[in-house]
Write an enzyme that holds these catalytic residues in place. Sequence first.
Site, PDB file in Angstrom:
ATOM      1  N   LYS A   1       0.837  -1.199   0.000  1.00 33.66           N
ATOM      2  CA  LYS A   1       0.000   0.000   0.000  1.00 33.66           C
ATOM      3  C   LYS A   1       0.878   1.258   0.000  1.00 33.66           C
ATOM      4  O   LYS A   1       0.585   2.235  -0.681  1.00 33.66           O
ATOM      5  CB  LYS A   1      -0.905   0.021   1.234  1.00 33.66           C
TER       6      LYS A   1
ATOM      7  N   ASP B   1      -8.948   1.519   4.319  1.00 32.23           N
ATOM      8  CA  ASP B   1      -9.495   0.190   4.547  1.00 32.23           C
ATOM      9  C   ASP B   1     -10.161  -0.252   3.249  1.00 32.23           C
ATOM     10  O   ASP B   1     -10.851   0.535   2.602  1.00 32.23           O
ATOM     11  CB  ASP B   1     -10.487   0.193   5.712  1.00 32.23           C
ATOM     12  N   THR B   2      -9.905  -1.491   2.888  1.00 32.17           N
ATOM     13  CA  THR B   2     -10.358  -1.997   1.595  1.00 32.17           C
ATOM     14  C   THR B   2     -11.194  -3.250   1.776  1.00 32.17           C
ATOM     15  O   THR B   2     -10.908  -4.064   2.648  1.00 32.17           O
ATOM     16  CB  THR B   2      -9.122  -2.326   0.722  1.00 32.17           C
TER      17      THR B   2
HETATM   18  P1  IMP Z   1      -7.047  -3.950   4.519  1.00 33.16           P
HETATM   19  O1  IMP Z   1      -7.534  -2.714   3.903  1.00 33.16           O
HETATM   20  O2  IMP Z   1      -5.556  -3.918   4.670  1.00 33.16           O
HETATM   21  O3  IMP Z   1      -7.765  -4.312   5.788  1.00 33.16           O
HETATM   22  O4  IMP Z   1      -7.290  -5.094   3.465  1.00 33.16           O
HETATM   23  C1  IMP Z   1      -8.382  -5.991   3.497  1.00 33.16           C
HETATM   24  C2  IMP Z   1      -8.063  -7.207   2.663  1.00 33.16           C
HETATM   25  O5  IMP Z   1      -8.126  -6.851   1.291  1.00 33.16           O
HETATM   26  C3  IMP Z   1      -6.696  -7.832   2.889  1.00 33.16           C
HETATM   27  O6  IMP Z   1      -6.841  -9.224   2.771  1.00 33.16           O
HETATM   28  C4  IMP Z   1      -5.853  -7.276   1.773  1.00 33.16           C
HETATM   29  O7  IMP Z   1      -4.825  -8.167   1.395  1.00 33.16           O
HETATM   30  C5  IMP Z   1      -6.885  -7.127   0.676  1.00 33.16           C
HETATM   31  N1  IMP Z   1      -6.557  -5.994  -0.186  1.00 33.16           N
HETATM   32  C6  IMP Z   1      -6.426  -4.688   0.179  1.00 33.16           C
HETATM   33  N2  IMP Z   1      -6.105  -3.938  -0.884  1.00 33.16           N
HETATM   34  C7  IMP Z   1      -6.006  -4.787  -1.938  1.00 33.16           C
HETATM   35  C8  IMP Z   1      -5.659  -4.596  -3.300  1.00 33.16           C
HETATM   36  O8  IMP Z   1      -5.343  -3.496  -3.787  1.00 33.16           O
HETATM   37  N3  IMP Z   1      -5.668  -5.712  -4.070  1.00 33.16           N
HETATM   38  C9  IMP Z   1      -5.993  -6.946  -3.589  1.00 33.16           C
HETATM   39  N4  IMP Z   1      -6.295  -7.173  -2.319  1.00 33.16           N
HETATM   40  C10 IMP Z   1      -6.297  -6.106  -1.496  1.00 33.16           C
END
Ligand code: IMP
Length: 196
Positions: free
Chosen positions: A13, A69-70
């Site tokens: 990120k 957050d994704t």
């Molecule tokens: P977080 O935002 O770090 O909590 O991510 C939530 C989940 O989505 C995690 O399993 C990350 O590996 C996945 N994730 C977050 N951003 C991406 C992306 O750009 N591509 C693929 N997976 C993602």
Amino acid sequence: MTELVFATNNRNKLKEAEGILPDNFLLLNLDDIGCTAELPETADTLEENALMKARYVSEHFACNCFSDDTGLLVDALDGRPGVFSARYSGPEADSDKNIDKLLGEMEGKTMRKARFTTVIALILDGEEYLFEGSVEGTITEKRMGAKGFGYDPVFVPEGYSESFAQMSAEEKNRISHRGRALGKMQEFLMERSLRR
Ligand code: IMP
């Protein structure tokens, strides 16, 4: 120069955010400010989780910062894994296990539409701002490519035949959920700089 901390432990990120800030902002990471804590993300919306992480860093380290957050929202799974994307396969979850679980749940399904959504929470001079970016696409039947991270090998964005894990970082950034949310934050920061 205004320092802005990206409140994430995720190197991928950080890489995606580099170069996106206007010239009068300096991007720092958690190592730069000596933050080794696991950031809290226990809420059940992307907005609250992003805010929770940014507030933690802003409160403990008295700095300007942003966090993201994704979630991956899959139509055939009623929007799952969504906000639980990181912990989808349980407490010991990692990307490989999460993808295995996703491909298992999607087995035999012909409707494979999904979207990534990122919410960025920015705390600047004590004020909170939210920026959202999404990208539509489909879930593949098997892994494709080895670049990127997370669910990238099983997500093909709409209008493309390659998965995010087969694209260069620049190409993913140009069209991705995070790229779009970062772009909105960049625009906001630029306008704000011009007004000062
Ligand atoms: P977080 O935002 O770090 O909590 O991510 C939530 C989940 O989505 C995690 O399993 C990350 O590996 C996945 N994730 C977050 N951003 C991406 C992306 O750009 N591509 C693929 N997976 C993602």
